[in-house]
Design an enzyme around this catalytic site. Structure first.
Site, PDB file in Angstrom:
ATOM      1  N   TYR A  96      47.534  47.419  43.914  1.00 19.88           N
ATOM      2  CA  TYR A  96      48.441  46.996  44.970  1.00 19.88           C
ATOM      3  C   TYR A  96      49.065  45.707  44.453  1.00 19.88           C
ATOM      4  O   TYR A  96      48.356  44.775  44.071  1.00 19.88           O
ATOM      5  CB  TYR A  96      47.709  46.706  46.285  1.00 19.88           C
ATOM      6  N   CYS A  99      47.723  42.312  45.725  1.00 26.11           N
ATOM      7  CA  CYS A  99      46.276  42.102  45.748  1.00 26.11           C
ATOM      8  C   CYS A  99      45.869  40.946  44.832  1.00 26.11           C
ATOM      9  O   CYS A  99      46.240  40.909  43.661  1.00 26.11           O
ATOM     10  CB  CYS A  99      45.597  43.390  45.302  1.00 26.11           C
ATOM     11  N   PHE A 101      42.926  40.176  43.533  1.00 31.31           N
ATOM     12  CA  PHE A 101      42.072  40.602  42.426  1.00 31.31           C
ATOM     13  C   PHE A 101      42.902  41.300  41.351  1.00 31.31           C
ATOM     14  O   PHE A 101      42.640  41.175  40.160  1.00 31.31           O
ATOM     15  CB  PHE A 101      40.953  41.508  42.926  1.00 31.31           C
ATOM     16  N   CYS A 102      43.903  42.046  41.785  1.00 31.74           N
ATOM     17  CA  CYS A 102      44.827  42.655  40.833  1.00 31.74           C
ATOM     18  C   CYS A 102      45.612  41.578  40.096  1.00 31.74           C
ATOM     19  O   CYS A 102      45.863  41.675  38.896  1.00 31.74           O
ATOM     20  CB  CYS A 102      45.794  43.582  41.565  1.00 31.74           C
TER      21      CYS A 102
END
Length: 364
Positions: A96, A99, A101-102
């Site tokens: 995503y 996001c 964490f992304c």
């Protein structure tokens, strides 16, 4: 090991925070996220009908999800990584875009100049990751001779970094050093966590080259963990702090994410209202101040103090994995009021600008 902030810290309860995945270094734009477990639980109770699913999907697009990191790796059949030059890693990142964490994974890949293909996942239907039993992002498909699936942003970063430094072992063998283990939360729920996820699996010679003294490694691991355990939990309460900020946040999510027209309209307005109220619960859950900006400012200044005045980055003249993790988390707020306030009221700007510059120079 206790989180570093002097404020009360959230208990991780062994859960893998499921906002992970990275690809594509975005131009300075915004990105958000919502604390995973708390948001997922709240949105999940919205019902199993279309409205509840849309709201939950919108939350996932922000990086908030409830769930576990189920498998460290998985053989691939139908999906292969992007076509890259012979002899190099072939990487495909399922994500995503908003996001955090992304964003961490993207910062890592871009800083190391690793080409990768991005697949943006629809946060509602998630057809793009239908091939995977692990239903969260980030997912990184990596092929260095044999296809593997890596989950959990910190595992992805540690495993790929180990592979780049040491070619003695196959990527598959390196990933096996980060096994998932079952733990039980305070509420008695069984979850999976990954062992060793902040460690690079190097031999003595490699370790001394990367970490000249033991304290360097300890410091990097400590602050990587701090970014996952504390810093990420300050984002949602700040970007959804007021109705106006919540609407601005969801407007960005819908524009940058992969939503249908009706899905986007529903997510924008219903999601903004929902997350405004959820953010109040998150504030209580993580024992934040009435003005959550103060907690954000304190954490950011704590990081700046740890970096110190005598080095450009925590890694010295170049960023280390802690620098990349903190930068990846913070940049999801770019373009939002919380980000602008942070730049004005903390000492983060010089370090942050150096991070932007060095990633632009070394990135793809």
């Amino acid at each position: 090991e206790r989180p570093l902030s002097s404020r009360p810290q959230p208990k991780m309860a062994g859960a893998c925070r499921a906002w992970r995945l990275g690809a594509l270094l975005l131009p300075p734009a915004w990105r958000l996220r919502a604390p995973g477990r708390a948001f997922g639980a709240a949105a999940g109770r919205g019902g199993s009908g279309g409205g509840g699913r849309l709201m939950l999907g919108a939350a996932f697009a922000l990086g908030g999800s409830a769930g576990l990191c189920l498998a460290a790796r998985q053989r691939l059949r139908e999906h292969s990584a992007a076509e890259l030059p012979a002899g190099s890693l072939q990487l495909t990142l399922y994500q995503y875009k908003t996001c955090p964490f992304c964003s961490k994974v993207r910062a890592f890949l871009d800083y190391h100049g690793l080409p990768y293909e991005i697949v943006e996942v629809n946060p509602i239907m998630r057809r793009e990751i239908k091939f995977s039993s692990y239903r969260k992002v980030p997912i990184l498909l990596a092929n260095a001779g044999s296809p593997l699936q890596l989950n959990d942003s910190s595992v992805i970063i540690s495993a790929i970094k180990t592979y780049l430094i040491s070619r003695r072992n196959s990527l598959e063998e390196i990933v096996s050093y980060y096994p998932p283990v079952k733990t039980v939360t305070e509420k008695g729920k069984e979850v999976l966590e990954y062992e060793n996820k902040y460690w690079l699996m190097l031999d003595d010679k490699e370790t001394k080259r990367v970490y000249p003294v033991k304290e360097v490694r300890v410091e990097e691991m400590k602050w990587r963990k701090w970014a996952d355990d504390w810093l990420v939990h300050l984002i949602s309460p700040n970007v959804y702090r007021t109705p106006k900020e919540a609407l601005a946040s969801f407007d960005y999510i819908v524009r940058e994410g992969k939503f249908g027209t009706l899905e986007g309209l529903f997510a924008k307005y219903v999601g903004a209202v929902a997350m405004f109220f959820v953010s109040k619960r998150l504030k209580k859950r993580h024992q934040l101040r009435d003005d959550v900006r103060e907690d954000l400012y304190e954490a950011v200044n704590e990081w700046v103090k740890a970096v110190g005045k005598n080095r450009l980055f925590m890694g010295g003249n170049q960023p280390n994995l802690a620098d990349l993790a903190v930068y990846g988390v913070l940049r999801v707020m770019e373009g939002l009021e919380a980000f602008d306030d942070m730049m004005v009221h903390t000492n983060i700007q010089p370090w942050y600008q150096r991070m932007e510059e060095v990633i632009q120079k070394t990135g793809v």
